[in-house]
Structures are given as C-alpha cells and as structure tokens.
Design a protein around this motif. Structure first.
Motif, PDB file in Angstrom:
ATOM      1  N   HIS A  49       0.842  -1.202   0.000  1.00 48.33           N
ATOM      2  CA  HIS A  49       0.000   0.000   0.000  1.00 48.33           C
ATOM      3  C   HIS A  49       0.872   1.244   0.000  1.00 48.33           C
ATOM      4  O   HIS A  49       2.042   1.207   0.427  1.00 48.33           O
ATOM      5  N   GLU A 254      -8.613   1.127  -2.532  1.00 50.25           N
ATOM      6  CA  GLU A 254      -9.048   0.501  -1.279  1.00 50.25           C
ATOM      7  C   GLU A 254      -9.805   1.558  -0.476  1.00 50.25           C
ATOM      8  O   GLU A 254      -9.268   2.208   0.421  1.00 50.25           O
ATOM      9  N   LYS A 256     -12.528   1.465   1.560  1.00 52.40           N
ATOM     10  CA  LYS A 256     -13.015   1.208   2.914  1.00 52.40           C
ATOM     11  C   LYS A 256     -11.946   1.446   3.971  1.00 52.40           C
ATOM     12  O   LYS A 256     -12.161   2.199   4.942  1.00 52.40           O
ATOM     13  N   HIS A 257     -10.794   0.821   3.845  1.00 52.15           N
ATOM     14  CA  HIS A 257      -9.788   0.892   4.905  1.00 52.15           C
ATOM     15  C   HIS A 257      -9.125   2.265   4.990  1.00 52.15           C
ATOM     16  O   HIS A 257      -8.769   2.708   6.080  1.00 52.15           O
ATOM     17  N   ASN A 260     -11.181   4.475   7.108  1.00 50.07           N
ATOM     18  CA  ASN A 260     -11.226   4.116   8.535  1.00 50.07           C
ATOM     19  C   ASN A 260      -9.973   4.649   9.213  1.00 50.07           C
ATOM     20  O   ASN A 260      -8.959   3.955   9.332  1.00 50.07           O
ATOM     21  N   TYR A 275      -1.932   1.037  11.592  1.00 49.57           N
ATOM     22  CA  TYR A 275      -3.343   0.697  11.757  1.00 49.57           C
ATOM     23  C   TYR A 275      -3.947   0.267  10.426  1.00 49.57           C
ATOM     24  O   TYR A 275      -4.650  -0.760  10.342  1.00 49.57           O
ATOM     25  N   PHE A 276      -3.652   1.031   9.359  1.00 51.98           N
ATOM     26  CA  PHE A 276      -4.139   0.647   8.047  1.00 51.98           C
ATOM     27  C   PHE A 276      -3.597  -0.724   7.660  1.00 51.98           C
ATOM     28  O   PHE A 276      -4.320  -1.574   7.133  1.00 51.98           O
ATOM     29  N   LEU A 279      -5.533  -3.579   9.223  1.00 49.94           N
ATOM     30  CA  LEU A 279      -6.837  -3.762   8.572  1.00 49.94           C
ATOM     31  C   LEU A 279      -6.658  -4.464   7.221  1.00 49.94           C
ATOM     32  O   LEU A 279      -7.416  -5.381   6.873  1.00 49.94           O
ATOM     33  N   TYR A 280      -5.655  -4.043   6.519  1.00 45.74           N
ATOM     34  CA  TYR A 280      -5.381  -4.576   5.178  1.00 45.74           C
ATOM     35  C   TYR A 280      -5.012  -6.054   5.242  1.00 45.74           C
ATOM     36  O   TYR A 280      -5.509  -6.878   4.459  1.00 45.74           O
ATOM     37  N   ASP A 283      -7.589  -8.820   5.188  1.00 40.25           N
ATOM     38  CA  ASP A 283      -8.277  -9.179   3.945  1.00 40.25           C
ATOM     39  C   ASP A 283      -7.508 -10.204   3.115  1.00 40.25           C
ATOM     40  O   ASP A 283      -7.958 -10.568   2.016  1.00 40.25           O
TER      41      ASP A 283
END
Length: 348
Positions: A49, A254, A256-257, A260, A275-276, A279-280, A283
């Motif tokens: 990312h 991406e 959604k994440h 957030n 934090y991201f 979350l990633y 998935d």
C-alpha cells in the motif's frame, strides 16, 4: 592456466549487469510479502500500500516517484546508457541532455496513448516494473513501451519481461499490470489476461522473439549476450532450463480501509500507517480466495502465478497525478475506475 578474465560468464553475473535500482519501499510499504506466504499456498499473494505522511496517504510523492521511474521503464537500456554518458560528459553546468531525456519519455507515453486511446494504464505498467526490480530483484529484458506503438506489437501484449537467477536457475517473469476500482475486479482482469497469454503459443513465441531481437541484451558483451540467448531463444533452444512465472501487479482503490482513520494526536507517527496495515492484512484470505477462484475458472495453474496487490485511496487520482508528473494531460477517454458512490460511502 586460464585467468579469471578468460573464464566464461555466469548467468547470475550477466543478469546483474542489467539490474536497475528502484527504491520502491520509500513510497510503498509491503505488509504481506510473497516470502511470508506458505510455499504450498498458491497462488501467492503480496499486499502493498502507499505509505503515509502521518495520517495522510502520500499519493503525490508516490505519483512523482513513478513519474521519475517512467524513463527506466519506457526507454531501452542502450538509449538510457547513451543519455547517461551524454550527461556525464557535459561541461560548464550544461544540463540540456536532461531536458532531451524528459522529452523522449513524454513522447513515448504520448505516442502510446494516441495509438491506444482506450488504455490509460501506463502508471500501472511503471509500477509493475518497479515491483519486479525491487521485490523480485529481476532485470528488465525489454522496454515494452516504445514497441507498443508499433503496428507489429500486439496492443494487449505483456507489460514487461524480467529475469532473475536464484540458486543458479533462471527465472523469467511475465508482467501483467492492472488498474482497478476494486481488488476483485483487478484480479479478475489479471486472470483473464494470463489465461489468454498462456493459451496463445504465437504470442508466447512473439514475446521471446522481441526479447532476443529488440531487447536490452544488445548492451551486453558478446559472450554475455550469447549466454542469455542460449536460455531465451525459444526457437533454437526451446527446452532451455528456465522457470517461467506470471506476475500480476494490481493497483486498486481501497476505499473502505483508507476511510477508517484514527484521530491525530501526539502518539507515534507510525500508528496511522500501522493501523491501516493491520486492517489490510485482515483481507488476505479474501483476496487469495477471489484470485484462486478466478484463476480456476480460467483454467490457469495457480502455482505459476504471483500477484502483488497495491492499495491506494483512489486509483483515478493516482493516474491523473502520474500524468501531471511526466507532463502530459489526462484525456476524456480515461474512464474512471472507482465509482463516485464507493468513494463517498467508503464501500469496497
């Protein structure tokens, strides 16, 4: 007694002579690497990312980096070496060769877009080049951008061909880049592309023919080039030992994440990116299952595929910034990949 200079070149040393450097990890973080995925779990999936500047995804820096790397992707090694020599020999502060290089890069991308107005995917192709160089330590065997403006080059040919040597064995990587509004749609496009390539013997031979006749091998010494041709000439030596793998690089929105977010405070600066990333990583199984099913439907062997998913907040924004970085304008034909409703609602 022969001297070291008289000894035949090794495959590894020859590949290293063609290997570029791409500091991708300064701009893109890898939270799940291919090496961390169990070897029995195919297809192999990596999660990357865009990096954060505190709480903000650093899209501008990423797009500018890709704009700078565009020259290495688009121009042949011989042409790059010529520009490098010209700039190294310049005197009295003469930097005009740098402007000439910049024009050559813009021209290559503009000609591609004029020839293929419905394909606004160049940023993904440059990204795939960077992934291959940095993560796979794989040398570019041919600069595909200039060839894609030729009538003799299939519009939907491979986006890159790279090679590395591991434990003395040659690995050839066929690159397929995709820009997508979602990870699932991007991996579906990849599965469709790789299926078509693997079933087309003519295109397979054509791609290798381009490498041996128009690729970067022509900058090598004769002995080095002959060694590489012994492995890559699929007409004269079709059973030469090499491992061939398809590499998909899917850059997607991406939504959604990235929506957030944590509140900004005086805590560790890295907490937003970390934090991201957590979350990633959650998935991974979903992305793996989607890709595995998509390859299965197309009859593709997952053991010969590896995919790098690269998450950004808005792939359309990245594409537009990339064009700005290399000095060309976006076009009306650049169809948005991420739906406005998804961005507004933070949906996948």
């Amino acid at each position: 007694m022969s001297s070291p200079a008289d000894s035949p070149p090794s495959l590894s040393s020859v590949i290293q002579k063609l290997l570029d450097k791409s500091p991708l990890d300064r701009f893109v973080k890898c939270v799940v690497d291919l090496t961390s995925v169990p070897p029995y779990k195919a297809p192999r999936v990596a999660l990357l990312h865009v990096r954060f500047k505190e709480d903000i995804p650093s899209i501008r820096a990423f797009s500018d980096f890709l704009g700078n790397q565009a020259a290495n992707y688009a121009l042949s090694r011989r042409r790059r070496d010529a520009y490098q020599a010209q700039m190294a020999s310049a005197q009295n502060g003469d930097v005009s060769a740098a402007q000439e290089l910049s024009r050559a890069v813009r021209k290559a991308f503009i000609e591609f877009r004029q020839a293929n107005p419905s394909r606004a995917s160049e940023v993904g192709e440059v990204l795939a080049y960077c992934v291959a160089v940095h993560h796979l330590q794989a040398s570019q065997l041919i600069a595909k951008m200039a060839l894609k403006t030729s009538n003799n080059m299939p519009v939907y040919g491979l986006d890159g061909i790279h090679a590395s040597v591991v434990n003395g064995e040659l690995n050839v990587f066929f690159l397929e880049s995709k820009l997508a509004g979602t990870a699932a749609s991007g991996t579906a496009d990849y599965a469709d592309s790789v299926s078509g390539f693997l079933k087309d013997d003519g295109q397979y031979e054509h791609e290798y023919g381009l490498v041996t006749s128009l690729g970067n091998l022509d900058v090598l010494d004769p002995a080095d080039k002959d060694l590489m041709l012994n492995y890559l000439d699929v007409f004269g030596n079709p059973n030469a030992p090499k491992r061939e793998r398809s590499v998909g690089v899917v850059c997607y929105s991406e939504v959604k994440h990235f929506a957030n977010k944590l509140e900004v405070d005086d805590g560790p600066l890295s907490k937003h990116e970390d934090y991201f990333g957590e979350l990633y990583k959650g998935d991974l199984n979903r992305h793996f299952t989607n890709l595995d099913n998509q390859l299965g439907v197309k009859g593709v062997d997952p053991n010969k595929c590896m995919v790098y998913l690269v998450a950004v907040p808005d792939v359309d924004e990245l594409r537009e910034m990339f064009y700005e970085s290399i000095g060309i304008a976006s076009l009306d034909s650049d169809v948005p990949l991420t739906s406005p409703s998804a961005i507004k609602g933070g949906k996948i």
